[in-house]
Each structure stands twice: as C-alpha cells, then as structure tokens.
Motif scaffolding. Structure first.
Motif, PDB file in Angstrom:
ATOM      1  N   ILE A 232       0.826  -1.201   0.000  1.00 49.24           N
ATOM      2  CA  ILE A 232       0.000   0.000   0.000  1.00 49.24           C
ATOM      3  C   ILE A 232       0.863   1.255   0.000  1.00 49.24           C
ATOM      4  O   ILE A 232       0.551   2.234  -0.642  1.00 49.24           O
ATOM      5  N   GLY A 233       1.964   1.247   0.714  1.00 50.98           N
ATOM      6  CA  GLY A 233       2.854   2.400   0.716  1.00 50.98           C
ATOM      7  C   GLY A 233       3.329   2.747  -0.685  1.00 50.98           C
ATOM      8  O   GLY A 233       3.451   3.917  -1.034  1.00 50.98           O
ATOM      9  N   TYR A 234       3.562   1.731  -1.491  1.00 51.47           N
ATOM     10  CA  TYR A 234       3.973   1.963  -2.874  1.00 51.47           C
ATOM     11  C   TYR A 234       2.854   2.626  -3.672  1.00 51.47           C
ATOM     12  O   TYR A 234       3.108   3.486  -4.505  1.00 51.47           O
ATOM     13  N   LEU A 235       1.604   2.241  -3.416  1.00 48.59           N
ATOM     14  CA  LEU A 235       0.475   2.841  -4.134  1.00 48.59           C
ATOM     15  C   LEU A 235       0.332   4.318  -3.785  1.00 48.59           C
ATOM     16  O   LEU A 235       0.041   5.144  -4.653  1.00 48.59           O
ATOM     17  N   ASP A 236       0.565   4.670  -2.516  1.00 51.11           N
ATOM     18  CA  ASP A 236       0.522   6.082  -2.123  1.00 51.11           C
ATOM     19  C   ASP A 236       1.620   6.876  -2.829  1.00 51.11           C
ATOM     20  O   ASP A 236       1.381   7.986  -3.305  1.00 51.11           O
ATOM     21  N   ILE A 237       2.806   6.313  -2.903  1.00 53.71           N
ATOM     22  CA  ILE A 237       3.919   6.993  -3.572  1.00 53.71           C
ATOM     23  C   ILE A 237       3.636   7.132  -5.064  1.00 53.71           C
ATOM     24  O   ILE A 237       3.880   8.193  -5.659  1.00 53.71           O
ATOM     25  N   ILE A 238       3.087   6.094  -5.680  1.00 53.29           N
ATOM     26  CA  ILE A 238       2.752   6.159  -7.106  1.00 53.29           C
ATOM     27  C   ILE A 238       1.689   7.237  -7.346  1.00 53.29           C
ATOM     28  O   ILE A 238       1.787   8.010  -8.308  1.00 53.29           O
ATOM     29  N   LEU A 239       0.676   7.316  -6.474  1.00 57.10           N
ATOM     30  CA  LEU A 239      -0.346   8.353  -6.597  1.00 57.10           C
ATOM     31  C   LEU A 239       0.282   9.736  -6.497  1.00 57.10           C
ATOM     32  O   LEU A 239       0.006  10.616  -7.309  1.00 57.10           O
ATOM     33  N   ARG A 240       1.153   9.934  -5.524  1.00 57.12           N
ATOM     34  CA  ARG A 240       1.798  11.236  -5.347  1.00 57.12           C
ATOM     35  C   ARG A 240       2.677  11.590  -6.543  1.00 57.12           C
ATOM     36  O   ARG A 240       2.689  12.736  -6.996  1.00 57.12           O
ATOM     37  N   LEU A 241       3.417  10.605  -7.059  1.00 52.66           N
ATOM     38  CA  LEU A 241       4.255  10.864  -8.235  1.00 52.66           C
ATOM     39  C   LEU A 241       3.407  11.180  -9.464  1.00 52.66           C
ATOM     40  O   LEU A 241       3.753  12.069 -10.255  1.00 52.66           O
ATOM     41  N   THR A 242       2.314  10.468  -9.625  1.00 51.50           N
ATOM     42  CA  THR A 242       1.427  10.735 -10.760  1.00 51.50           C
ATOM     43  C   THR A 242       0.895  12.158 -10.701  1.00 51.50           C
ATOM     44  O   THR A 242       0.895  12.876 -11.709  1.00 51.50           O
ATOM     45  N   ILE A 243       0.460  12.580  -9.524  1.00 55.60           N
ATOM     46  CA  ILE A 243      -0.027  13.948  -9.362  1.00 55.60           C
ATOM     47  C   ILE A 243       1.095  14.941  -9.642  1.00 55.60           C
ATOM     48  O   ILE A 243       0.893  15.952 -10.323  1.00 55.60           O
ATOM     49  N   TRP A 244       2.288  14.653  -9.158  1.00 54.97           N
ATOM     50  CA  TRP A 244       3.436  15.534  -9.388  1.00 54.97           C
ATOM     51  C   TRP A 244       3.710  15.689 -10.889  1.00 54.97           C
ATOM     52  O   TRP A 244       3.888  16.795 -11.387  1.00 54.97           O
ATOM     53  N   PHE A 245       3.719  14.576 -11.610  1.00 53.25           N
ATOM     54  CA  PHE A 245       4.015  14.643 -13.046  1.00 53.25           C
ATOM     55  C   PHE A 245       2.888  15.315 -13.824  1.00 53.25           C
ATOM     56  O   PHE A 245       3.138  16.009 -14.814  1.00 53.25           O
ATOM     57  N   LEU A 246       1.649  15.146 -13.383  1.00 51.48           N
ATOM     58  CA  LEU A 246       0.540  15.840 -14.037  1.00 51.48           C
ATOM     59  C   LEU A 246       0.624  17.351 -13.796  1.00 51.48           C
ATOM     60  O   LEU A 246       0.326  18.143 -14.688  1.00 51.48           O
ATOM     61  N   LEU A 247       1.045  17.740 -12.598  1.00 55.36           N
ATOM     62  CA  LEU A 247       1.163  19.167 -12.290  1.00 55.36           C
ATOM     63  C   LEU A 247       2.345  19.819 -12.998  1.00 55.36           C
ATOM     64  O   LEU A 247       2.247  20.954 -13.448  1.00 55.36           O
ATOM     65  N   THR A 248       3.461  19.114 -13.068  1.00 56.08           N
ATOM     66  CA  THR A 248       4.661  19.724 -13.641  1.00 56.08           C
ATOM     67  C   THR A 248       4.796  19.492 -15.136  1.00 56.08           C
ATOM     68  O   THR A 248       5.467  20.269 -15.819  1.00 56.08           O
ATOM     69  N   ALA A 249       4.215  18.419 -15.665  1.00 56.23           N
ATOM     70  CA  ALA A 249       4.303  18.064 -17.089  1.00 56.23           C
ATOM     71  C   ALA A 249       5.766  18.011 -17.557  1.00 56.23           C
ATOM     72  O   ALA A 249       6.108  18.466 -18.642  1.00 56.23           O
ATOM     73  N   ASP A 250       6.616  17.450 -16.707  1.00 54.91           N
ATOM     74  CA  ASP A 250       8.042  17.383 -17.002  1.00 54.91           C
ATOM     75  C   ASP A 250       8.587  16.039 -16.528  1.00 54.91           C
ATOM     76  O   ASP A 250       8.529  15.734 -15.339  1.00 54.91           O
TER      77      ASP A 250
END
Length: 129
Positions: A2-20
């Motif tokens: 589950i910890g990995y899923l939280d990190i993946i969610l946070r990274l996905t949001i980060w990449f969507l926000l930064t588009a980089d």
C-alpha cells in the motif's frame, strides 16, 4: 504494498502538475512524494485501489460524453447535494474520489466535510413540465 500505491499516486499527481519527465524533475518528485506526511489511518486494501483505478478508466469516456452533451444540449439548472464518503477510505482514495467527481464536466466538489460528506455542485438539464 500500500505504501507503494501512495507513492505512485503522489508521483502521478506531481508529473501531471509539472508536465516534465526530466531526470531532475523525477528526482524532485520522488523526494516530494517521500517527504510529504503520510496518513496515520490504516491503509486501504489493494482491491479498493483497483476499484478506484477502474472508476478512473470509466470516468474518461464519461467526461467526453458529458462535455459533448453540454455543448449540444445546454444545461441551465443547478443543484447542490451532499454525498456520503465511502466507508473506511484512506486520504489518498478520498482525494481520488474528489478528483473523479470534479473530472466530469457536470459536477464539482465544493467542499469535503470531515464528518464524511462531499458537497457536490451539479449542472443539470431542465426537466420538461
């Protein structure tokens, strides 16, 4: 797991926000995902995450359908309702619920109440009398 899923969610949001997707941004994103505070609640089961993934995949065509529907047949009525949060949701899944409600053009979450409710604004077609 589950910890990995939280990190993946946070990274996905980060990449969507930064588009980089540069290596520097990936390193910053991983650092941000790891440094953000973690939930003190019990993690959600994997099946809840898989259900949320399925809902996300269904929301994409629904959003296109609603957008075309609003263009072709304008919606002039509005309504605000209170919707119950699904039981025992982790903060990550609550975020995904709010994202999915807001992702479709006819709805937006106005407020999340800590008592377990979403305040949702709807755009609706006027009913014929």
């Amino acid at each position: 797991m589950i910890g990995y899923l939280d990190i993946i969610l946070r990274l996905t949001i980060w990449f969507l926000l930064t588009a980089d997707l540069s290596s520097t941004n990936i390193i910053i994103g991983v650092a941000v995902a790891l440094l953000l505070p973690h939930s003190a609640t019990a993690p959600s089961p994997v099946r809840d995450w898989m259900r949320a993934l399925g809902e996300t995949l269904r929301a994409i065509p629904q959003a296109y359908f609603e957008a075309f529907e609003i263009i072709l047949r304008p919606h002039k009525d509005e309504d605000t309702t209170m919707e119950r949060v699904k039981p025992q949701r982790s903060p990550g899944l609550i975020f995904l619920d709010i994202f999915l409600i807001t992702f479709t053009p006819k709805t937006i979450v106005l407020k999340y109440h800590q008592q377990g409710w979403y305040e949702v604004h709807w755009v609706k077609r006027r009913k014929r009398k």
